[in-house]
Scaffold this motif. Structure first.
Motif, short mmCIF file in Angstrom:
data_model
loop_
_atom_site.label_atom_id
_atom_site.label_comp_id
_atom_site.label_asym_id
_atom_site.label_seq_id
_atom_site.Cartn_x
_atom_site.Cartn_y
_atom_site.Cartn_z
N THR B 53 0.86 -1.17 0.00
CA THR B 53 0.00 0.00 0.00
C THR B 53 0.91 1.23 0.00
O THR B 53 2.10 1.13 0.24
CB THR B 53 -0.89 0.04 1.26
OG1 THR B 53 -0.05 0.21 2.40
CG2 THR B 53 -1.68 -1.24 1.40
N GLN B 54 0.31 2.36 -0.26
CA GLN B 54 1.10 3.59 -0.25
C GLN B 54 1.69 3.83 1.14
O GLN B 54 2.79 4.35 1.27
CB GLN B 54 0.24 4.77 -0.68
CG GLN B 54 -0.17 4.72 -2.15
CD GLN B 54 -0.92 5.96 -2.59
OE1 GLN B 54 -1.42 6.72 -1.75
NE2 GLN B 54 -1.01 6.16 -3.88
N VAL B 55 0.94 3.44 2.14
CA VAL B 55 1.44 3.60 3.51
C VAL B 55 2.69 2.75 3.73
O VAL B 55 3.67 3.22 4.32
CB VAL B 55 0.35 3.21 4.53
CG1 VAL B 55 0.92 3.15 5.93
CG2 VAL B 55 -0.81 4.19 4.47
N ALA B 58 5.55 4.25 1.86
CA ALA B 58 5.97 5.46 2.55
C ALA B 58 6.92 5.12 3.69
O ALA B 58 7.96 5.75 3.86
CB ALA B 58 4.76 6.21 3.08
N SER B 64 5.85 9.93 3.53
CA SER B 64 4.46 9.86 3.97
C SER B 64 3.56 9.37 2.83
O SER B 64 3.91 9.46 1.66
CB SER B 64 3.99 11.24 4.42
OG SER B 64 4.09 12.16 3.36
N GLN B 65 2.41 8.88 3.22
CA GLN B 65 1.45 8.37 2.22
C GLN B 65 1.10 9.45 1.21
O GLN B 65 0.98 9.18 0.01
CB GLN B 65 0.20 7.86 2.93
CG GLN B 65 -0.89 7.33 1.99
CD GLN B 65 -1.88 8.42 1.61
OE1 GLN B 65 -2.20 9.29 2.41
NE2 GLN B 65 -2.38 8.36 0.38
N SER B 66 0.91 10.66 1.71
CA SER B 66 0.50 11.72 0.79
C SER B 66 1.57 11.99 -0.25
O SER B 66 1.27 12.27 -1.41
CB SER B 66 0.17 12.99 1.56
OG SER B 66 1.28 13.47 2.27
#
Lengths: 110, 110
Positions: B53-55, B58, B64-66
DNA sequence: TGACATTATGTCAAATATGGCATATCTTAA
DNA sequence: TTAAGATATGCCATATTTGACATAATGTCA
């Protein structure tokens, strides 16, 4: 040899710290550093081949002579972005850039 | 087609301005932008292939996810440096990176 | 040697990129 | 539908990178 390289990098301003930390550089970290150094060298060669001075190249990329010098010396405070934009301004093709990048030591060959 | 592409880029936040300015983008500028977009796409594919996942990504790159989301969306406020470091963190080899870069449209083919 | 061009190094304010956070939107499964 | 997970977007204080400038060091050629 390791030591020599460490000194080479430190003289360029890479804050690597102790030898332990240097030896502990992750493959990704050193691959990243090597990539920048390759781009630095190549930029120098390209400029020379075009018989331009740093001042002329600086004008071409709307930057300054000092920044060109830093790029070519592999100063760590220079982004890959700027190195790539400089290459493109000198007429490097994507393939040219790809060659430079793939010729730097590979992090996946640990 | 040109217009479509312009809109595509503008929606991503590239401040291209008027159509004239867009048409007036120098080959280097568009080569640079395309290169970033290719890296964005490739990063997404790589992450998916690893089923992260992006998390998770990250965390892997200490970001960070963003920021991962911005990278994958081709946000202009993301450096090539970060894109490359992310690729390396995902195990991309220099050759992998070279392939991505050489596959982006070439500025020297005007 | 000296004069001149070129490159290197240091510094700094402004510009840009960063991680982190909140929150919105989308996806998927029940 | 709802809930939960995943991704997108906006914002901001901090960090990094930037062009510009001064000046030092190096090279070149007479």
């Amino acid at each position: 040899m390791r030591e020599t390289k460490k000194e080479r990098l430190e003289k360029k301003g890479w804050k690597i710290g102790t030898a332990e930390q240097f030896l502990g550089l992750s493959p990704e970290e050193s691959a990243y550093i090597e990539m920048k150094l390759r781009l630095s060298e190549n930029l120098h060669h390209r400029r020379k081949r075009r018989r331009l001075t740093q001042v002329q190249l600086a004008k071409l990329i709307k930057s300054s002579q000092s920044r060109v010098a830093k790029m070519e010396r592999g100063d760590p405070a220079v982004s890959i972005d700027l190195l790539i934009r400089s290459h493109l301004a000198l007429g490097a093709s994507n393939r040219d850039l790809a060659e430079v990048i793939s010729s730097s030591r590979d992090s996946s060959s640990h």
